[in-house]
Design a protein around this motif. Structure first.
Motif, PDB file in Angstrom:
ATOM      1  N   LEU A   1      42.435  46.719  55.467  1.00 46.90           N
ATOM      2  CA  LEU A   1      42.331  45.325  55.045  1.00 46.90           C
ATOM      3  C   LEU A   1      42.090  45.235  53.546  1.00 46.90           C
ATOM      4  N   GLU A   2      42.835  44.395  52.885  1.00 45.54           N
ATOM      5  CA  GLU A   2      42.655  44.140  51.460  1.00 45.54           C
ATOM      6  C   GLU A   2      42.566  42.633  51.228  1.00 45.54           C
ATOM      7  N   GLN A   3      42.213  42.276  50.001  1.00 49.18           N
ATOM      8  CA  GLN A   3      42.153  40.873  49.587  1.00 49.18           C
ATOM      9  C   GLN A   3      43.137  40.687  48.432  1.00 49.18           C
ATOM     10  N   PRO A   4      44.442  40.644  48.707  1.00 51.41           N
ATOM     11  CA  PRO A   4      45.425  40.596  47.613  1.00 51.41           C
ATOM     12  C   PRO A   4      45.439  39.250  46.894  1.00 51.41           C
ATOM     13  N   VAL A   5      45.845  39.290  45.641  1.00 47.96           N
ATOM     14  CA  VAL A   5      46.089  38.074  44.863  1.00 47.96           C
ATOM     15  C   VAL A   5      47.494  38.183  44.285  1.00 47.96           C
ATOM     16  N   GLN A   6      48.007  37.051  43.883  1.00 44.84           N
ATOM     17  CA  GLN A   6      49.369  37.023  43.357  1.00 44.84           C
ATOM     18  C   GLN A   6      49.526  37.997  42.196  1.00 44.84           C
ATOM     19  N   GLY A   7      50.524  38.885  42.341  1.00 44.55           N
ATOM     20  CA  GLY A   7      50.849  39.786  41.243  1.00 44.55           C
ATOM     21  C   GLY A   7      50.231  41.159  41.305  1.00 44.55           C
ATOM     22  N   ASP A   8      49.290  41.405  42.251  1.00 50.75           N
ATOM     23  CA  ASP A   8      48.660  42.731  42.253  1.00 50.75           C
ATOM     24  C   ASP A   8      49.406  43.738  43.131  1.00 50.75           C
ATOM     25  N   GLY A   9      50.399  43.293  43.878  1.00 52.11           N
ATOM     26  CA  GLY A   9      51.236  44.201  44.646  1.00 52.11           C
ATOM     27  C   GLY A   9      50.600  44.759  45.902  1.00 52.11           C
ATOM     28  N   GLN A  10      49.416  44.307  46.280  1.00 52.96           N
ATOM     29  CA  GLN A  10      48.755  44.837  47.461  1.00 52.96           C
ATOM     30  C   GLN A  10      49.148  44.071  48.720  1.00 52.96           C
TER      31      GLN A  10
ATOM     32  N   LEU B   1      35.366  32.819  35.831  1.00 50.44           N
ATOM     33  CA  LEU B   1      36.107  33.485  36.890  1.00 50.44           C
ATOM     34  C   LEU B   1      37.359  34.172  36.349  1.00 50.44           C
ATOM     35  N   LYS B   2      38.011  33.563  35.376  1.00 51.18           N
ATOM     36  CA  LYS B   2      39.193  34.190  34.784  1.00 51.18           C
ATOM     37  C   LYS B   2      38.827  35.513  34.117  1.00 51.18           C
ATOM     38  N   VAL B   3      37.683  35.524  33.445  1.00 48.22           N
ATOM     39  CA  VAL B   3      37.217  36.763  32.814  1.00 48.22           C
ATOM     40  C   VAL B   3      36.882  37.794  33.888  1.00 48.22           C
ATOM     41  N   GLN B   4      36.194  37.358  34.937  1.00 47.09           N
ATOM     42  CA  GLN B   4      35.802  38.277  36.004  1.00 47.09           C
ATOM     43  C   GLN B   4      37.022  38.849  36.734  1.00 47.09           C
ATOM     44  N   GLN B   5      38.048  38.048  36.888  1.00 49.43           N
ATOM     45  CA  GLN B   5      39.280  38.535  37.522  1.00 49.43           C
ATOM     46  C   GLN B   5      39.961  39.600  36.663  1.00 49.43           C
ATOM     47  N   GLN B   6      39.827  39.473  35.357  1.00 44.94           N
ATOM     48  CA  GLN B   6      40.355  40.509  34.462  1.00 44.94           C
ATOM     49  C   GLN B   6      39.590  41.813  34.649  1.00 44.94           C
ATOM     50  N   TRP B   7      38.282  41.706  34.861  1.00 47.68           N
ATOM     51  CA  TRP B   7      37.483  42.911  35.108  1.00 47.68           C
ATOM     52  C   TRP B   7      37.925  43.582  36.403  1.00 47.68           C
ATOM     53  N   ILE B   8      38.228  42.807  37.429  1.00 42.11           N
ATOM     54  CA  ILE B   8      38.705  43.373  38.693  1.00 42.11           C
ATOM     55  C   ILE B   8      40.055  44.056  38.478  1.00 42.11           C
ATOM     56  N   ALA B   9      40.934  43.371  37.760  1.00 44.23           N
ATOM     57  CA  ALA B   9      42.278  43.923  37.520  1.00 44.23           C
ATOM     58  C   ALA B   9      42.218  45.250  36.774  1.00 44.23           C
ATOM     59  N   ALA B  10      41.216  45.407  35.919  1.00 46.11           N
ATOM     60  CA  ALA B  10      41.094  46.641  35.137  1.00 46.11           C
ATOM     61  C   ALA B  10      40.836  47.855  36.022  1.00 46.11           C
ATOM     62  N   HIS B  11      40.332  47.627  37.245  1.00 45.60           N
ATOM     63  CA  HIS B  11      40.033  48.737  38.155  1.00 45.60           C
ATOM     64  C   HIS B  11      40.896  48.691  39.407  1.00 45.60           C
ATOM     65  N   ALA B  12      41.975  47.914  39.374  1.00 46.11           N
ATOM     66  CA  ALA B  12      42.829  47.771  40.556  1.00 46.11           C
ATOM     67  C   ALA B  12      43.364  49.130  40.998  1.00 46.11           C
ATOM     68  N   GLY B  13      43.288  49.373  42.290  1.00 50.64           N
ATOM     69  CA  GLY B  13      43.810  50.614  42.843  1.00 50.64           C
ATOM     70  C   GLY B  13      42.866  51.793  42.792  1.00 50.64           C
ATOM     71  N   ASP B  14      41.740  51.658  42.106  1.00 53.17           N
ATOM     72  CA  ASP B  14      40.765  52.746  42.023  1.00 53.17           C
ATOM     73  C   ASP B  14      39.805  52.627  43.204  1.00 53.17           C
ATOM     74  N   PRO B  15      39.814  53.588  44.126  1.00 51.18           N
ATOM     75  CA  PRO B  15      38.974  53.466  45.329  1.00 51.18           C
ATOM     76  C   PRO B  15      37.482  53.419  45.031  1.00 51.18           C
ATOM     77  N   LEU B  16      37.066  53.917  43.867  1.00 48.88           N
ATOM     78  CA  LEU B  16      35.639  53.874  43.528  1.00 48.88           C
ATOM     79  C   LEU B  16      35.140  52.442  43.389  1.00 48.88           C
ATOM     80  N   TYR B  17      36.036  51.515  43.097  1.00 46.67           N
ATOM     81  CA  TYR B  17      35.657  50.118  42.888  1.00 46.67           C
ATOM     82  C   TYR B  17      36.061  49.240  44.068  1.00 46.67           C
ATOM     83  N   HIS B  18      36.475  49.850  45.153  1.00 51.73           N
ATOM     84  CA  HIS B  18      36.941  49.092  46.320  1.00 51.73           C
ATOM     85  C   HIS B  18      35.762  48.504  47.079  1.00 51.73           C
TER      86      HIS B  18
END
Length: 886
Positions: free
Chosen positions: A619-628, A519-536
């Motif tokens: 509606l978003e699903q924010p996590v600590q530190g992503d600023g959403q 899950l930690k690795v997968q969360q890094q993959w999500i963070a790599a595309h944060a803010g890009d609407p194509l991956y929303h």
């Protein structure tokens, strides 16, 4: 006297001899004797039996069936899967068809020597603890299995390694412990045992397949209908070593199964959702190359077979839709990971066998498709999946393409398309459903990633490959593009998000990586595309209470007002062509009436997309530190744009649509259980406008507006007062100017006032009436459907499906009338704002608006012609009655 003693002495001597002999019998002799008795009982029981080998032996003696269950399989996990194999017309018409999975549960066989029986326990494998932890003992005691069935041991195998039990009762309708199909499909009846029985049982190396014919009758009012259903029950031995699970993250849309984790080091139980996915792993010899980034084949690919009953001309398109997912799995590091195959002369192939995944073709008037899966609840592993493909899905595809793209695509204009044109659309739907079988949920927010005007660019749509970055959206076809744009890529395709989601869920990370580490690795993959609407990922919402306007079904682009404007331009061009596109010389105008109804539904859909912006939240699903932010109100200026659009296309109904020349030949036609209904134009205007106004003034919408006003202040947000003022200003403009009203103007005012009165009355109702539970409501709906279908041959929609391919407007009307949105609302994301709604400002706002309208009407009651004055009087009396003014 002596001769009388001889028998006694003889008997006593025999008894003493036998006792002495028994004392001298060796253990081996005793064991041999027991074995002979066992062999004798086994042989006598199965003297005339036909035997099939497999996971365990299946013996058939005439109408009796026996399972010979090895003792080594006691306490092992089995998945019991019940699937529909054939149905009569009555429930076919109600939406129940071959291939549908009705129930799954994990069971274990348990030897009860004292009772001389095999017990069957049902297990909910949801809790887990490290075996070395003390709490593991408590987990074991607090999550035991429940006994659901008992089989008498009829015999032991000759080598005493297996027991033989008679199993008829759980498959022939006598007992419901294994199969309660009529409850599962909503009929709530029991099988008639005299009319039910086992058709056959097959045993394979990993599973046993039992097919039964179960019969019942359904009574509704004065009508009773006989119903017989063939059901296939699979007993599948689950893997000894469950697949390594992956944890869900709400920012990527996968179906899930729940899991609870206990440990000694915790201060609270850890609850996780496991994503559902196939077990894709590199071959052992390829694992180093895979981890080095090289594409490799999986040890066990995902294989879908095409039902032999599928019409030949559609098979290649369905197979292409399956194979389209190859590109997504390549993003996960696998090649040839998913394959489509035709059924050949495979000796042991059986479409009902849970080992085979099948695209099942259902001969039915139902226009739909779905892609459910059989899942190992211990790990989330997808074991098998069936796409249910209803034959009449092509009806929906035809209407979609004609209404949405007929103006820009000359091939999408006739009642019947070329095989290539229809095949292209079939490929799209097949790919969407296969996405579900891979574990992916709907991503209704994908289409908002594209700027609306970009959908008018031939270069952009060709480069991006469709109408949205995910085929898991309900993006449908490109209704935004105009004829002069020359856009040709108009169909949804597998896109950026789909490749990303499959890689996120399926990329193999190694044998030793735990779910927490993964899950930690997968969360890094999500963070790599944060803010890009194509991956929303935009989670699906209740269709009657959509909150996030970006995550709507059947919408395109990032601006509903602009997309609706373009869509209506095309619709305005289309309506005059309806007759020419649907009827040749000598044809009736039935098809024209249906296409005209589809055009009205499309207008309704565009309006509804716009309404969702009012009172909406992003509606978003924010996590600590992503600023959403989790909840962002739709900006005030966007909501004001929405009101301006509604003033143009809802408060004043489009004359070109509702007074179209086609009405000289046919009214709008909708098929119903009682036959085609031809909707009078004035009735259609009234029904459509009222439904949309009622939605616009809905309590949930107004309550959300009050929430934003409370949080941000009146000056920064669009308010309830502004909404009502805007509606009144537009709908009562002629009244304020002292002019007489047209019939359409009177209609708009009547609908507005009635929507306010009805909704205000409902808001103040005391919740004291007993209401049906969801299950009871579903049962009532289906019972009625079975009776209606049998009597009228209807195309009735009653049970919710994974993918709903009916028009959005009809779906909303149906759900409102039948209450079938209850389960949907409970399952999908929502914001709870309605507690004690009677004490909110909504009632005050609606009553206040009615009083303001009343004052305006009182001033104007003597203006205008006779019809206008009568209209004012009627509204005055209605409002006064509601407000209890005398």
């Amino acid at each position: 006297m002596i001769w009388r003693l001889i028998p006694v002495v003889t008997a006593l001597s025999c008894f003493l001899f036998s006792a002495i002999h028994a004392q001298q019998t060796t253990p081996k002799e005793a064991k041999d004797s027991t074995k002979k008795n066992t062999e004798k009982g086994y042989a006598a029981l199965l003297k005339r039996a036909k035997t099939a080998d497999g996971l365990f032996k299946v013996h058939q003696t005439e109408a009796d069936y026996y399972f010979e269950i090895p003792l080594s399989l006691m306490e092992k996990d089995f998945l019991l899967v019940n699937k529909i194999s054939s149905v009569p017309m009555a429930i076919n018409e109600a939406g129940i068809n071959k291939g549908m999975n009705t129930s799954n549960k994990v069971i274990r066989f348990s030897l009860n020597k004292n009772a001389g029986a095999v017990w069957v326990k049902t297990i909910v494998p949801q809790a887990e603890a490290p075996a070395s932890d003390a709490i593991a003992l408590s987990v074991k005691d607090n999550f035991i299995g429940s006994v659901i069935e008992s089989f008498k041991i009829e015999a032991y195998s000759p080598d005493s390694t297996a027991v033989v039990v008679k199993v008829n009762k759980v498959f022939d309708g006598s007992e419901k412990s294994f199969n309660d199909v009529f409850t599962d499909i909503g009929l709530g009846t029991s099988p008639k045992t005299a009319l039910s029985g086992i058709e056959h049982i097959k045993s394979f190396p990993q599973n046993v397949v039992v097919r039964s014919l179960l019969s019942t009758s359904v009574t509704e009012g004065q009508s009773t209908i006989a119903v017989s259903v063939a059901v296939t029950t699979n007993l599948l031995l689950l893997p000894e070593q469950a697949m390594q699970p992956r944890f869900a993250d709400n920012r990527v849309g996968f179906f899930t199964t729940p899991r609870w984790y206990f440990s000694d080091t915790q201060q609270k139980m850890e609850s996780r959702d496991l994503i559902t996915r196939w077990r894709l792993e590199p071959k052992p010899e390829d694992r180093a190359r895979y981890l080095a980034g090289e594409l490799t084949e999986p040890a066990r690919p995902i294989i879908f077979y095409i039902d032999p009953s599928t019409p030949v001309q559609w098979r290649t398109y369905i197979m292409a839709g399956i194979n389209d997912w190859q590109q997504a799995f390549e993003a996960a590091g696998f090649k040839n990971a998913i394959q489509a195959r035709l059924v050949t002369d495979t000796a042991d192939f059986d479409g009902d066998d849970v080992r085979y995944s099948l695209v099942t073709y259902a001969a039915s008037p139902k226009s739909n498709a779905m892609g459910p899966a059989v899942v190992d609840p211990r790990s989330g592993e997808i074991l098998e999946s069936d796409v249910i493909w209803w034959h009449n899905v092509m009806t929906s595809l035809n209407y979609w393409m004609r209404i949405q793209t007929g103006i820009i695509d000359t091939g999408a204009r006739s009642n019947e398309f070329t095989a290539e044109q229809m095949g292209h659309a079939i490929r799209f739907v097949a790919a969407h459903e296969i996405g579900h079988t891979l574990g992916l949920k709907h991503n209704m927010g994908a289409s908002a990633a594209y700027a609306t005007d970009s959908l008018r660019s031939a270069a952009y749509t060709a480069r991006m490959g469709g109408t949205a970055p995910s085929i898991m959206d309900y993006a449908r076809f490109n209704y935004v593009a105009q004829p002069e744009d020359k856009v040709t890529t108009i169909t949804p395709n597998i896109g950026v998000y789909d490749r990303y989601a499959i890689a996120w869920g399926y990329r193999w990370l190694g044998d030793t990586v735990t779910p927490w580490q993964a899950l930690k690795v997968q969360q890094q993959w999500i963070a790599a595309h944060a803010g890009d609407p194509l991956y929303h990922y935009g989670e699906q919402q209740n269709s009657l209470n959509t909150i996030d306007p970006r995550a709507q079904s059947e919408d395109l682009g990032d601006n509903a007002m602009k997309a609706g404007e373009y869509g209506l331009r095309n619709l305005k061009r289309l309506v005059p062509q309806i007759g020419a596109w649907t009827a040749d010389a000598g044809d009736s105008y039935y098809q024209a009436g249906k296409l005209y109804m589809a055009a009205i539904w499309q207008w309704n859909t565009y309006i509804d997309h716009v309404i969702t912006n009012i009172g909406g939240y992003y509606l978003e699903q924010p996590v600590q530190g992503d600023g959403q932010k989790a909840y962002t109100p739709v900006p005030k200026n966007i909501q004001q744009q929405a009101i301006q659009f509604l003033a143009k296309y809802l408060f004043t109904l489009p004359d070109w649509l509702f007074n179209a020349a086609i009405q000289e030949k046919t009214f709008a036609v909708k098929d119903t259980p009682l036959g085609p209904y031809e909707y009078g134009p004035y009735n259609m205007k009234r029904e459509q406008q009222y439904g949309l106004l009622y939605s616009l003034l809905g309590d949930e919408r107004l309550l959300r507006l009050l929430e934003t006003e409370a949080a941000y202040g009146k000056e920064k947000v669009f308010t309830v007062s502004e909404l009502l003022n805007a509606c009144r200003k537009q709908l009562f403009a002629a009244t304020q100017q002292g002019r007489g009203l047209t019939m359409e103007q009177r209609l708009g005012q009547q609908n507005y006032v009635d929507a306010l009165i009805v909704s205000a009355d409902k808001l103040m109702e005391k919740i004291s009436k007993k209401t049906l539970t969801e299950d009871e409501a579903a049962t009532t709906n289906l019972r009625g459907a079975v009776i209606t279908a049998a009597q009228a041959g209807s195309n009735q929609r009653n049970l919710p499906a994974l993918c709903d391919l009916t028009p959005r407007a009809f779906r909303m009307q149906y759900n409102t009338a039948n209450g079938s949105n209850v389960a949907e609302a409970a399952a999908l994301r929502n914001i709870h704002v309605s507690a004690m709604a009677r004490t909110s400002g909504v009632a005050a706002a609606k009553r206040g608006e009615l009083y303001t309208v009343l004052q305006l009407l009182e001033k104007s009651r003597n203006t205008g012609d006779t019809d206008t004055r009568n209209h004012y009087l009627d509204l005055i009396l209605r409002i006064r009655q509601h407000l209890q003014l005398h």
